[in-house]
Design a protein around this motif. Structure first.
Motif, PDB file in Angstrom:
ATOM      1  N   ILE A 143       0.847  -1.190   0.000  1.00 34.91           N
ATOM      2  CA  ILE A 143       0.000   0.000   0.000  1.00 34.91           C
ATOM      3  C   ILE A 143       0.885   1.243   0.000  1.00 34.91           C
ATOM      4  O   ILE A 143       1.891   1.291   0.707  1.00 34.91           O
ATOM      5  N   ASP A 144       0.515   2.234  -0.791  1.00 32.14           N
ATOM      6  CA  ASP A 144       1.281   3.489  -0.829  1.00 32.14           C
ATOM      7  C   ASP A 144       0.897   4.334   0.390  1.00 32.14           C
ATOM      8  O   ASP A 144       0.107   5.278   0.295  1.00 32.14           O
ATOM      9  N   LEU A 145       1.485   3.989   1.537  1.00 35.02           N
ATOM     10  CA  LEU A 145       1.138   4.657   2.792  1.00 35.02           C
ATOM     11  C   LEU A 145       1.731   6.061   2.900  1.00 35.02           C
ATOM     12  O   LEU A 145       1.263   6.860   3.719  1.00 35.02           O
ATOM     13  N   GLU A 146       2.727   6.361   2.099  1.00 30.32           N
ATOM     14  CA  GLU A 146       3.239   7.736   2.092  1.00 30.32           C
ATOM     15  C   GLU A 146       2.219   8.688   1.470  1.00 30.32           C
ATOM     16  O   GLU A 146       1.998   9.798   1.956  1.00 30.32           O
ATOM     17  N   ARG A 147       1.605   8.227   0.417  1.00 32.20           N
ATOM     18  CA  ARG A 147       0.589   9.038  -0.257  1.00 32.20           C
ATOM     19  C   ARG A 147      -0.742   8.974   0.490  1.00 32.20           C
ATOM     20  O   ARG A 147      -1.463   9.974   0.560  1.00 32.20           O
ATOM     21  N   TYR A 148      -1.045   7.796   1.050  1.00 25.37           N
ATOM     22  CA  TYR A 148      -2.323   7.583   1.720  1.00 25.37           C
ATOM     23  C   TYR A 148      -2.077   6.990   3.117  1.00 25.37           C
ATOM     24  O   TYR A 148      -2.162   5.767   3.311  1.00 25.37           O
ATOM     25  N   PRO A 149      -1.758   7.814   4.091  1.00 31.90           N
ATOM     26  CA  PRO A 149      -1.442   7.322   5.446  1.00 31.90           C
ATOM     27  C   PRO A 149      -2.705   6.935   6.222  1.00 31.90           C
ATOM     28  O   PRO A 149      -3.074   7.584   7.202  1.00 31.90           O
ATOM     29  N   ILE A 150      -3.330   5.857   5.805  1.00 34.70           N
ATOM     30  CA  ILE A 150      -4.598   5.440   6.407  1.00 34.70           C
ATOM     31  C   ILE A 150      -4.414   4.976   7.848  1.00 34.70           C
ATOM     32  O   ILE A 150      -5.379   4.910   8.609  1.00 34.70           O
ATOM     33  N   HIS A 151      -3.186   4.664   8.220  1.00 37.51           N
ATOM     34  CA  HIS A 151      -2.904   4.100   9.541  1.00 37.51           C
ATOM     35  C   HIS A 151      -2.549   5.163  10.576  1.00 37.51           C
ATOM     36  O   HIS A 151      -2.352   4.843  11.751  1.00 37.51           O
ATOM     37  N   CYS A 152      -2.458   6.423  10.155  1.00 37.69           N
ATOM     38  CA  CYS A 152      -2.012   7.490  11.066  1.00 37.69           C
ATOM     39  C   CYS A 152      -3.039   8.625  11.100  1.00 37.69           C
ATOM     40  O   CYS A 152      -3.385   9.183  10.048  1.00 37.69           O
ATOM     41  N   ASN A 153      -3.482   8.963  12.296  1.00 37.40           N
ATOM     42  CA  ASN A 153      -4.363  10.110  12.431  1.00 37.40           C
ATOM     43  C   ASN A 153      -3.589  11.388  12.129  1.00 37.40           C
ATOM     44  O   ASN A 153      -2.436  11.525  12.525  1.00 37.40           O
ATOM     45  N   GLY A 154      -4.216  12.306  11.417  1.00 38.29           N
ATOM     46  CA  GLY A 154      -3.541  13.554  11.084  1.00 38.29           C
ATOM     47  C   GLY A 154      -4.234  14.256   9.940  1.00 38.29           C
ATOM     48  O   GLY A 154      -5.264  13.803   9.420  1.00 38.29           O
ATOM     49  N   THR A 155      -3.676  15.363   9.507  1.00 34.13           N
ATOM     50  CA  THR A 155      -4.323  16.185   8.496  1.00 34.13           C
ATOM     51  C   THR A 155      -4.420  15.490   7.133  1.00 34.13           C
ATOM     52  O   THR A 155      -5.400  15.684   6.409  1.00 34.13           O
ATOM     53  N   GLU A 156      -3.395  14.678   6.783  1.00 33.81           N
ATOM     54  CA  GLU A 156      -3.430  14.008   5.483  1.00 33.81           C
ATOM     55  C   GLU A 156      -4.545  12.967   5.435  1.00 33.81           C
ATOM     56  O   GLU A 156      -5.275  12.868   4.446  1.00 33.81           O
ATOM     57  N   ARG A 157      -4.678  12.197   6.510  1.00 34.31           N
ATOM     58  CA  ARG A 157      -5.763  11.209   6.572  1.00 34.31           C
ATOM     59  C   ARG A 157      -7.110  11.920   6.576  1.00 34.31           C
ATOM     60  O   ARG A 157      -8.057  11.485   5.913  1.00 34.31           O
ATOM     61  N   ALA A 196      -7.896  14.780   5.261  1.00 28.89           N
ATOM     62  CA  ALA A 196      -8.197  15.313   3.928  1.00 28.89           C
ATOM     63  C   ALA A 196      -8.682  14.204   2.993  1.00 28.89           C
ATOM     64  O   ALA A 196      -9.613  14.398   2.198  1.00 28.89           O
ATOM     65  N   LEU A 197      -8.037  13.038   3.090  1.00 35.65           N
ATOM     66  CA  LEU A 197      -8.448  11.899   2.272  1.00 35.65           C
ATOM     67  C   LEU A 197      -9.864  11.468   2.634  1.00 35.65           C
ATOM     68  O   LEU A 197     -10.703  11.216   1.750  1.00 35.65           O
ATOM     69  N   LEU A 198     -10.148  11.396   3.925  1.00 36.26           N
ATOM     70  CA  LEU A 198     -11.491  11.033   4.376  1.00 36.26           C
ATOM     71  C   LEU A 198     -12.529  12.010   3.849  1.00 36.26           C
ATOM     72  O   LEU A 198     -13.610  11.607   3.397  1.00 36.26           O
ATOM     73  N   LEU A 208     -18.763   9.689  -1.889  1.00 35.20           N
ATOM     74  CA  LEU A 208     -19.800   8.739  -1.502  1.00 35.20           C
ATOM     75  C   LEU A 208     -21.145   9.436  -1.326  1.00 35.20           C
ATOM     76  O   LEU A 208     -22.190   8.891  -1.695  1.00 35.20           O
ATOM     77  N   ALA A 209     -21.126  10.632  -0.762  1.00 38.37           N
ATOM     78  CA  ALA A 209     -22.373  11.370  -0.569  1.00 38.37           C
ATOM     79  C   ALA A 209     -22.985  11.764  -1.905  1.00 38.37           C
ATOM     80  O   ALA A 209     -24.218  11.815  -2.047  1.00 38.37           O
ATOM     81  N   ARG A 210     -22.141  12.027  -2.882  1.00 37.31           N
ATOM     82  CA  ARG A 210     -22.629  12.464  -4.184  1.00 37.31           C
ATOM     83  C   ARG A 210     -23.331  11.328  -4.917  1.00 37.31           C
ATOM     84  O   ARG A 210     -24.451  11.499  -5.411  1.00 37.31           O
ATOM     85  N   ASP A 211     -22.680  10.166  -5.013  1.00 38.42           N
ATOM     86  CA  ASP A 211     -23.317   9.096  -5.801  1.00 38.42           C
ATOM     87  C   ASP A 211     -22.985   7.682  -5.329  1.00 38.42           C
ATOM     88  O   ASP A 211     -23.155   6.715  -6.070  1.00 38.42           O
ATOM     89  N   GLY A 212     -22.526   7.546  -4.089  1.00 37.67           N
ATOM     90  CA  GLY A 212     -22.304   6.210  -3.549  1.00 37.67           C
ATOM     91  C   GLY A 212     -21.068   5.512  -4.064  1.00 37.67           C
ATOM     92  O   GLY A 212     -20.897   4.306  -3.864  1.00 37.67           O
ATOM     93  N   CYS A 213     -20.158   6.249  -4.710  1.00 35.16           N
ATOM     94  CA  CYS A 213     -18.950   5.645  -5.283  1.00 35.16           C
ATOM     95  C   CYS A 213     -17.761   6.566  -5.071  1.00 35.16           C
ATOM     96  O   CYS A 213     -17.842   7.777  -5.321  1.00 35.16           O
ATOM     97  N   ALA A 214     -16.652   6.009  -4.590  1.00 36.23           N
ATOM     98  CA  ALA A 214     -15.424   6.778  -4.419  1.00 36.23           C
ATOM     99  C   ALA A 214     -14.242   5.927  -4.872  1.00 36.23           C
ATOM    100  O   ALA A 214     -14.219   4.714  -4.630  1.00 36.23           O
ATOM    101  N   VAL A 215     -13.265   6.549  -5.518  1.00 35.68           N
ATOM    102  CA  VAL A 215     -12.082   5.838  -6.012  1.00 35.68           C
ATOM    103  C   VAL A 215     -10.835   6.520  -5.476  1.00 35.68           C
ATOM    104  O   VAL A 215     -10.679   7.743  -5.605  1.00 35.68           O
ATOM    105  N   PHE A 231     -10.188   2.698   8.466  1.00 35.03           N
ATOM    106  CA  PHE A 231     -10.272   3.710   7.418  1.00 35.03           C
ATOM    107  C   PHE A 231     -11.535   3.526   6.580  1.00 35.03           C
ATOM    108  O   PHE A 231     -12.252   4.498   6.294  1.00 35.03           O
ATOM    109  N   ILE A 232     -11.813   2.287   6.199  1.00 29.64           N
ATOM    110  CA  ILE A 232     -13.007   2.019   5.401  1.00 29.64           C
ATOM    111  C   ILE A 232     -14.261   2.406   6.190  1.00 29.64           C
ATOM    112  O   ILE A 232     -15.185   3.043   5.664  1.00 29.64           O
ATOM    113  N   ARG A 233     -14.295   2.036   7.462  1.00 31.38           N
ATOM    114  CA  ARG A 233     -15.442   2.383   8.308  1.00 31.38           C
ATOM    115  C   ARG A 233     -15.596   3.896   8.412  1.00 31.38           C
ATOM    116  O   ARG A 233     -16.711   4.428   8.300  1.00 31.38           O
ATOM    117  N   ASP A 234     -14.501   4.617   8.598  1.00 37.16           N
ATOM    118  CA  ASP A 234     -14.562   6.071   8.702  1.00 37.16           C
ATOM    119  C   ASP A 234     -15.015   6.705   7.389  1.00 37.16           C
ATOM    120  O   ASP A 234     -15.715   7.724   7.384  1.00 37.16           O
TER     121      ASP A 234
END
Length: 280
Positions: A9-23, A25-27, A34-41, A123-126
């Motif tokens: 997993i590209d954890l540098e780009r997507y730090p799903i395991h660390c709480n912080g501003t980058e996570r 922003a991704l969330l 997901l709110a727009r049409d139930g799909c996110a990539v 992360f998925i749950r959040d």
């Protein structure tokens, strides 16, 4: 040798395991999609090495997939002659692809290393913002790989699981676009709009081109969707991670048999235990 999730997993780009501003922003971005049409990539969720490792694993177990050719409707139910001939439940389409069941993937292999990566479930749950959030308890279907070859696709259907998380591993040479009609039965079956999607007159269909390494979150229980037919000699591999709203849920025996070619005692023991009343 135990795999390190950080190599997959590209954890540098997507730090799903660390709480912080980058996570955060991704969330925020995923939640908005997901709110727009139930799909996110999440583009490029896997590293280049991660994609290669999952391709190798998929190649090694592809022959364990249950290949099936059938004619199915969007609900995986039998024909009902009491309904009008043009009713969505009476529209059947050829389906031909394979699912490699979950029990073919090693606990320390790359696919389950991604699934069990620190912070992945949280992360998925959040992202989904669901209080009731559980891994699918089906021993054949919690994490699987879909295999499709030239001419194969997956016709219009709704998912049994409330939430589906997919990871594009390998694309066919051409074709295989993901098409969906967002939230088409949010609240009721909405057969009229389903009929328009099936006959090609709906303006609610989105066409999505995914690339190897992309992670997709999709509310497929409520959104009609399909995979377009493929062309070329290279098989299409997509991993599917499944989450549901009720603990202990497994697939219905009839549909499990259709998709995986077999059932286990647990499928019969828990038959009929669902959290909604949709016809499938």
């Amino acid at each position: 040798m135990t795999l390190d999730a950080s190599r997959l997993i590209d954890l540098e780009r997507y730090p799903i395991h660390c709480n912080g501003t980058e996570r955060d922003a991704l969330l925020a971005q995923v939640r908005a999609d997901l709110a727009r049409d139930g799909c996110a990539v999440i583009k490029g969720f896997l590293t280049t090495g991660g994609v290669a490792a999952l391709v190798d694993e998929a190649n090694s177990v592809a022959d364990q997939g249950h290949w099936s050719k059938s004619r199915t409707n969007a609900y995986f139910t039998k024909d009902d002659p009491s309904l009008p001939e043009d009713h969505p439940r009476r529209q059947f389409y050829d389906r031909s692809n394979a699912f490699v069941p979950a029990d073919n993937f090693s606990p320390d292999g790359p696919l389950r290393t991604v699934y069990d990566a620190p912070g992945f479930d949280e992360f998925i749950r959040d992202c989904l913002q669901e209080e009731n959030f559980y891994r699918y308890a089906d021993p054949l279907a919690d994490v699987i790989v879909n295999v499709a070859e030239e001419g194969n696709g997956f016709p219009w259907h709704f998912d049994t699981n409330n939430f589906t998380v997919t990871l594009d591993i390998q694309n066919a040479e051409t074709g295989g676009a993901f098409e969906y009609a967002a939230g088409i039965r949010e609240g009721d079956e909405n057969f009229d709009e389903v009929a328009r999607v099936l006959n090609g007159t709906s303006d609610r269909v989105t066409v999505l081109e995914l690339e190897p390494g992309d992670l997709q979150l999709f509310r497929g229980r409520y959104s009609l969707h399909r995979v377009a037919p493929l062309k070329g000699n290279r098989p299409r591999y997509v991993a599917i991670f499944s989450y549901v709203q009720e603990p202990g849920m497994v697939g219905a025996p009839e549909r499990t048999k259709q998709l995986y070619g077999r059932t286990l005692p647990i499928h019969h023991e828990r038959a009929g235990q669902r959290g909604d009343a949709y016809i499938d």
